[in-house]
Motif scaffolding. Structure first.
Motif, PDB file in Angstrom:
ATOM      1  N   TYR A   1     -16.377 -10.449   5.084  1.00 59.33           N
ATOM      2  CA  TYR A   1     -15.191 -10.832   5.818  1.00 59.33           C
ATOM      3  C   TYR A   1     -15.004 -12.274   5.478  1.00 59.33           C
ATOM      4  N   ASN A   2     -13.713 -12.694   5.497  1.00 59.73           N
ATOM      5  CA  ASN A   2     -13.293 -14.073   5.438  1.00 59.73           C
ATOM      6  C   ASN A   2     -13.260 -14.691   6.716  1.00 59.73           C
ATOM      7  N   ALA A   3     -14.346 -15.455   7.071  1.00 57.37           N
ATOM      8  CA  ALA A   3     -14.392 -16.377   8.291  1.00 57.37           C
ATOM      9  C   ALA A   3     -13.304 -17.320   8.580  1.00 57.37           C
ATOM     10  N   ASN A   4     -12.813 -18.034   7.196  1.00 56.74           N
ATOM     11  CA  ASN A   4     -11.927 -18.969   7.480  1.00 56.74           C
ATOM     12  C   ASN A   4     -10.647 -18.658   7.550  1.00 56.74           C
ATOM     13  N   ASP A   5     -10.382 -17.373   7.510  1.00 53.58           N
ATOM     14  CA  ASP A   5      -8.909 -16.877   7.319  1.00 53.58           C
ATOM     15  C   ASP A   5      -8.064 -17.635   6.318  1.00 53.58           C
ATOM     16  N   SER A   6      -8.728 -17.677   5.132  1.00 55.00           N
ATOM     17  CA  SER A   6      -8.135 -18.158   3.855  1.00 55.00           C
ATOM     18  C   SER A   6      -7.539 -17.312   3.210  1.00 55.00           C
ATOM     19  N   ARG A   7      -6.501 -17.673   2.055  1.00 54.00           N
ATOM     20  CA  ARG A   7      -5.830 -16.883   1.120  1.00 54.00           C
ATOM     21  C   ARG A   7      -5.930 -17.743  -0.163  1.00 54.00           C
ATOM     22  N   GLY A   8      -6.239 -17.213  -1.289  1.00 56.82           N
ATOM     23  CA  GLY A   8      -6.263 -17.742  -2.657  1.00 56.82           C
ATOM     24  C   GLY A   8      -7.306 -18.701  -2.523  1.00 56.82           C
ATOM     25  N   ASN A   9      -8.526 -18.438  -2.039  1.00 59.57           N
ATOM     26  CA  ASN A   9      -9.531 -19.670  -2.053  1.00 59.57           C
ATOM     27  C   ASN A   9     -10.341 -19.548  -3.204  1.00 59.57           C
ATOM     28  N   VAL A  10     -10.109 -18.760  -4.169  1.00 58.89           N
ATOM     29  CA  VAL A  10     -10.950 -18.817  -5.589  1.00 58.89           C
ATOM     30  C   VAL A  10      -9.768 -18.356  -6.687  1.00 58.89           C
ATOM     31  N   ASN A  11     -10.200 -18.885  -7.746  1.00 57.76           N
ATOM     32  CA  ASN A  11      -9.310 -18.690  -8.907  1.00 57.76           C
ATOM     33  C   ASN A  11     -10.252 -17.691  -9.794  1.00 57.76           C
ATOM     34  N   LEU A  12      -9.604 -16.540 -10.389  1.00 51.94           N
ATOM     35  CA  LEU A  12     -10.055 -15.969 -11.509  1.00 51.94           C
ATOM     36  C   LEU A  12     -10.387 -16.472 -12.656  1.00 51.94           C
ATOM     37  N   PRO A  13     -11.132 -16.194 -13.713  1.00 58.48           N
ATOM     38  CA  PRO A  13     -11.425 -16.658 -14.830  1.00 58.48           C
ATOM     39  C   PRO A  13     -10.124 -16.617 -15.617  1.00 58.48           C
ATOM     40  N   SER A  14      -9.961 -17.412 -16.691  1.00 59.74           N
ATOM     41  CA  SER A  14      -8.868 -17.702 -17.370  1.00 59.74           C
ATOM     42  C   SER A  14      -8.604 -16.378 -18.275  1.00 59.74           C
ATOM     43  N   TYR A  15      -7.273 -16.300 -18.760  1.00 60.38           N
ATOM     44  CA  TYR A  15      -6.950 -15.265 -19.593  1.00 60.38           C
ATOM     45  C   TYR A  15      -6.358 -15.752 -20.987  1.00 60.38           C
ATOM     46  N   ASN A  16      -7.080 -15.104 -21.976  1.00 64.00           N
ATOM     47  CA  ASN A  16      -6.625 -15.479 -23.260  1.00 64.00           C
ATOM     48  C   ASN A  16      -6.682 -14.092 -24.132  1.00 64.00           C
ATOM     49  N   ARG A  17      -5.785 -14.163 -25.127  1.00 61.63           N
ATOM     50  CA  ARG A  17      -5.518 -12.991 -26.090  1.00 61.63           C
ATOM     51  C   ARG A  17      -4.902 -13.305 -27.356  1.00 61.63           C
ATOM     52  N   LEU A  18      -5.424 -12.909 -28.503  1.00 64.45           N
ATOM     53  CA  LEU A  18      -4.670 -12.926 -29.834  1.00 64.45           C
ATOM     54  C   LEU A  18      -4.361 -11.565 -30.259  1.00 64.45           C
ATOM     55  N   ASP A  19      -3.108 -11.537 -30.722  1.00 61.94           N
ATOM     56  CA  ASP A  19      -2.519 -10.506 -31.259  1.00 61.94           C
ATOM     57  C   ASP A  19      -2.049 -10.440 -32.723  1.00 61.94           C
ATOM     58  N   VAL A  20      -2.045  -9.664 -33.406  1.00 61.35           N
ATOM     59  CA  VAL A  20      -1.384  -9.902 -34.908  1.00 61.35           C
ATOM     60  C   VAL A  20      -0.917  -8.612 -35.564  1.00 61.35           C
ATOM     61  N   ALA A  21       0.167  -8.571 -36.267  1.00 62.68           N
ATOM     62  CA  ALA A  21       0.773  -7.581 -37.072  1.00 62.68           C
ATOM     63  C   ALA A  21       1.299  -7.843 -38.371  1.00 62.68           C
ATOM     64  N   PHE A  22       1.241  -6.864 -39.026  1.00 59.48           N
ATOM     65  CA  PHE A  22       1.865  -6.854 -40.332  1.00 59.48           C
ATOM     66  C   PHE A  22       2.847  -5.695 -40.522  1.00 59.48           C
ATOM     67  N   GLN A  23       4.051  -6.162 -41.109  1.00 62.72           N
ATOM     68  CA  GLN A  23       5.193  -5.370 -41.628  1.00 62.72           C
ATOM     69  C   GLN A  23       5.285  -5.217 -43.116  1.00 62.72           C
ATOM     70  N   LEU A  24       5.513  -3.841 -43.367  1.00 56.21           N
ATOM     71  CA  LEU A  24       5.522  -3.452 -44.652  1.00 56.21           C
ATOM     72  C   LEU A  24       7.092  -2.789 -44.848  1.00 56.21           C
ATOM     73  N   GLN A  25       7.928  -3.544 -45.532  1.00 56.64           N
ATOM     74  CA  GLN A  25       9.145  -2.845 -45.643  1.00 56.64           C
ATOM     75  C   GLN A  25       9.172  -1.793 -46.823  1.00 56.64           C
ATOM     76  N   GLY A  26       9.887  -0.722 -46.647  1.00 56.21           N
ATOM     77  CA  GLY A  26      10.022   0.113 -47.691  1.00 56.21           C
ATOM     78  C   GLY A  26      10.709  -0.403 -48.961  1.00 56.21           C
ATOM     79  N   LYS A  27      10.780   0.457 -50.222  1.00 48.93           N
ATOM     80  CA  LYS A  27      11.123  -0.044 -51.374  1.00 48.93           C
ATOM     81  C   LYS A  27      12.668   0.072 -51.343  1.00 48.93           C
ATOM     82  N   GLU A  28      13.496  -0.693 -51.909  1.00 44.44           N
ATOM     83  CA  GLU A  28      14.543  -0.952 -51.846  1.00 44.44           C
ATOM     84  C   GLU A  28      15.419   0.114 -53.131  1.00 44.44           C
TER      85      GLU A  28
END
Length: 792
Positions: free
Chosen positions: A697-724
């Motif tokens: 239980y929270n004895a201090n009646d506090s809200r938001g007393n801790v921060n979660l670890p940071s978020y980070n992410r890398l995404d990549v994508a390749f596009q291949l166009q069809g022949k003209e």
């Protein structure tokens, strides 16, 4: 009110002895007849111009003479028109796409209208061609995920529905699809949005400086406009992806006068897995689908009509009779009418509905069913009067009728029927607005206006009266009053002033500022970590006051051009104060509770921050970097010992990097990287053990007393166009391309939440009961995907 009208309009009217005439018309794509939103019409001799509105219409009133008009739009060749203006002229313009520009992927805005010269601020416009280039989860193009890469926009984590803007909650964003409000913008619990990219033409996000013609939410406005359909020829577009497939058909009903588009999507995880999963064999379902359609008819040069609609649904059924589903349905009818060369009207009729359905129990003796919905009917007349080349007046109104069904809930327990349904609620929100855009001189432009809204709660219904308790403790009912059908229960009225300015320092730099007050009469009730489909929308009542938001912004904008390469930089600061923010007592009961108002608390909020944005707009390598430093807090009597505390979606640091690179004519590469500070959460500060069971239980009646670890992410994508070309050298009629993507490249286990549980191991006598922290990650690995897209 009459004095206010003249005060707003007086600067617009100037006296001039020189005779003036008007040029007006529509800007369209020559290939398909689509109207171009925000195309620039520039008058070379006057060194000024205008832009087309949401329907591709423009009007310019200038002195008699000969002029050269240059018409430009992102990804299109600039058109030049020489006109001799000795009478009013109707000039419709068709632009041709520039294949080279499109291939090099120019970013975010029209290169011929740099941000330093554009009077708007705190807005981001993303062309659908850009959105389709951004790496996406499971390789599927998604509008909501794309705007998360803009400054000031965030989310509490993967799988969370909706988005947060400048410290606002998910329920404080007004999301419009062809002017119809969408109350839940997510499919598959937040992994995809309801917007089919094959049917979308334009996406614009207002984070501040919101024009007076819009109201209803205090954080932001996301305005999504659908394509109108090719009025020149038939086209079919589709795609086959990892999780769902798409198909869109568009074409002329009457060539050059009427057209249509129909676009559909359907996921098929349950179809593929049904032979192998017993639950799915027994009637279970795990899918989503949607249908988007639009048609328009150009009656004559002065009248045009549009009819569009959306229907979509998600199904999570654990058996034939157990599970839940939710969905949106919208319909929009619009009539554009040109009274004369300067007065443009758009009248809109809208229907919108959001509902969800929950049921469980496999036999007639024990079961439960719950249905909830919010529907509204909207009438909105809008007028634009183009006074002259430097002055435009906008005015109109809006009437919204709401029908809330909080819960139609009934069940059977051991054969005994139980009905816990809640009363429906009926509301009317009526608004009038007036706005004026004025270019005072070549260095100063201003935009100011006023909106007045009135909100009324009607019967039939019951108003409950609650006692005053210590803040943070549930209120109890001390009385009630029953109202007849149509009888007024409560009324609120609010003035909402708006003002913004642009000061041009020189050709390449400007400063901009704004103030706006927004009012919100609808409230999304949710005390979960992230919004979910079963959250409750409730209106303002006698016990729930409307939310008010006052936002101030100030920014500096600069454009640089070097060796035909364009760069843009901006820095914007914002400060927002809010009133009547809703929070909840500890242990609040939010679902199917007719005394819900007794569990709600009201307080004030503040959000402040600074946004940095830099982008390279042209060339084979382009993209943008955004960084936001911000904070958002609440102060509610009865919570956190009456001190300020961070909201669940507070993020101090938010960094995004997006890049595109054209490797060669057929191959292109794109990537994005995201880093955000961890969001606040509440951890227990003490514990007790009762009969071997650990109780934190929270004895201090506090809200938001801790921060979660940071978020980070890398995404990549390749596009291949069809022949003209085919092997015989002839051009292919069909166009296609492949997308190969990897989401979360380095497989980071980003935390969505952290919770505590008791260790199962036996505790030795005299030793404390052991506990452990557990981290929940929605996606904890890399996710490769491939999709195939075709157009013919």
């Amino acid at each position: 009110m009459r004095f206010l009208f003249f005060a707003l309009c007086l600067p617009a009217f100037t006296v001039s002895g020189q005779q003036k005439f008007t040029i007006n018309g529509y800007a369209k794509d020559v290939a398909n007849g689509e109207a171009m939103i925000g195309a620039t019409i520039y008058i070379q001799e006057l060194n000024s111009g205008t832009a087309t509105n949401e329907y591709g219409f423009y009007s310019i009133t200038i002195p008699q003479g000969s002029y050269t008009l240059k018409i430009s739009y992102l990804g299109y060749l600039t058109a030049t028109k020489d006109v001799t203006l000795d009478k009013n002229i109707r000039l419709d313009i068709e632009l041709q796409s520039d294949a080279k520009q499109l291939q090099e992927v120019e970013v975010l805005d029209d290169k011929d209208r740099p941000a330093a010269q554009n009077p708007e601020m705190s807005t981001s416009k993303m062309d659908i061609t850009i959105i389709k280039k951004i790496p996406a989860f499971l390789g599927e193009v998604d509008i909501i995920k794309s705007i998360l890469l803009l400054p000031g926009v965030s989310t509490v984590g993967e799988g969370a529905s909706g988005f947060n803007v400048r410290g606002g909650s998910v329920g404080q964003n007004l999301i419009l699809l062809d002017e119809a409000p969408v109350y839940n913008s997510s499919h598959l619990l937040g992994f995809f949005s309801v917007f089919n990219p094959d049917a979308v033409k334009d996406v614009k996000l207002y984070k501040g400086a919101i024009p007076s013609r819009y109201g209803g939410r205090i954080a932001s406005l996301l305005d999504v406009r659908m394509k109108e359909g090719n009025n020149k020829k038939m086209e079919v577009t589709g795609g086959i992806g990892t999780i769902f497939s798409r198909l869109a058909v568009e074409g002329p009903l009457i060539k050059n006068k009427a057209s249509f588009i129909i676009a559909a999507r359907r996921s098929y995880i349950d179809v593929l897995a049904r032979p192998f999963v017993q639950v799915l064999k027994d009637g279970g379902a795990l899918n989503f689908y949607d249908l988007t359609a639009k048609t328009n008819y150009n009656i004559n040069p002065k009248n045009r009509m549009y009819l569009s609609g959306y229907f979509g649904r998600d199904n999570f059924l654990f058996s034939k009779n157990q599970g839940f589903s939710w969905g949106n349905a919208t319909g929009t009818f619009r009539w554009n009418h040109l009274f004369n060369d300067r007065l443009f009207m758009n009248q809109t009729l809208v229907f919108s509905n959001y509902d969800y359905h929950l049921q469980f129990g496999n036999d007639d003796q024990n079961r439960f069913e719950w249905k909830s919905a919010i529907s509204n009917y909207i009438f909105k007349p809008d007028f634009s009067y183009f006074i002259n080349n430097n002055s435009e007046l906008n005015f109109g109104g809006e009437a919204i009728y709401y029908n809330f069904n909080p819960a139609t809930a009934s069940g059977i327990t051991n054969g005994t029927p139980v009905d816990v349904s809640l009363e429906k609620k009926y509301n009317l929100e009526a608004s009038l607005y007036l706005g004026h855009s004025l270019k005072v001189n070549p260095l100063l432009s201003i935009d100011y206006g006023l909106r007045y809204s009135n909100f009324t709660l009607f019967g039939a219904g019951t108003q409950y009266f609650y006692n005053d308790t210590v803040p943070g403790i549930r209120k109890t009912v001390i009385g009630s009053k029953v109202y007849k059908s149509g009888e007024v229960i409560q009324t609120y009225g609010n003035w909402q002033p708006r003002f913004s300015f642009k000061g041009q320092l020189n050709e390449v730099s400007s400063i901009k500022g704004s103030y706006n007050r927004m009012v919100q009469y609808l409230h999304l009730i949710s005390n979960t970590t992230a919004s979910n489909p079963l959250d409750v929308w409730t209106p303002t009542t006698a016990n729930i006051k409307p939310e008010l938001g006052d936002q101030f912004t100030l920014g500096y904008f600069r454009t640089l051009t070097k060796s035909n390469t364009q760069y843009e930089f901006s820095v914007e600061s914002y400060l927002r104060f809010t009133q009547n923010q809703i929070d909840y007592i500890n242990g609040a009961d939010l679902l199917i509770n007719k005394y819900l108002e007794g569990d709600l608390l009201s307080g004030k909020g503040r959000a402040y921050g600074i946004e940095f944005f830099a982008q390279k707009k042209t060339g084979r390598l382009n993209g943008w970097i955004s960084y936001t430093l911000g904070r958002t807090e609440l102060k509610v009597d009865g919570i956190n010992r009456d001190n300020w505390y961070p909201t669940r979606f507070n993020q101090t640091h938010n960094l995004k990097v997006v890049g595109f690179y054209e490797i060669n004519k057929r191959w292109s590469f794109s990537s994005d990287f995201i880093y955000t500070s961890g969001t606040p959460t509440t951890f227990p500060t003490s514990r007790a053990t009762v009969q071997g069971i650990l109780i934190p239980y929270n004895a201090n009646d506090s809200r938001g007393n801790v921060n979660l670890p940071s978020y980070n992410r890398l995404d990549v994508a390749f596009q291949l166009q069809g022949k003209e070309f085919k092997k015989n050298g002839k051009a292919r009629k069909n166009k296609d391309y492949w997308v190969f993507s990897i989401y979360n490249v380095y497989a980071r286990k980003n935390p969505f939440s952290i919770y505590f549980s008791q260790v199962d191991a036996r505790t030795l006598p005299g030793q404390p009961q052991l506990s452990q922290a557990k981290q929940l990650s929605i996606i904890g690995t890399l996710v490769p995907a491939i999709s195939y897209n075709l157009k013919f």
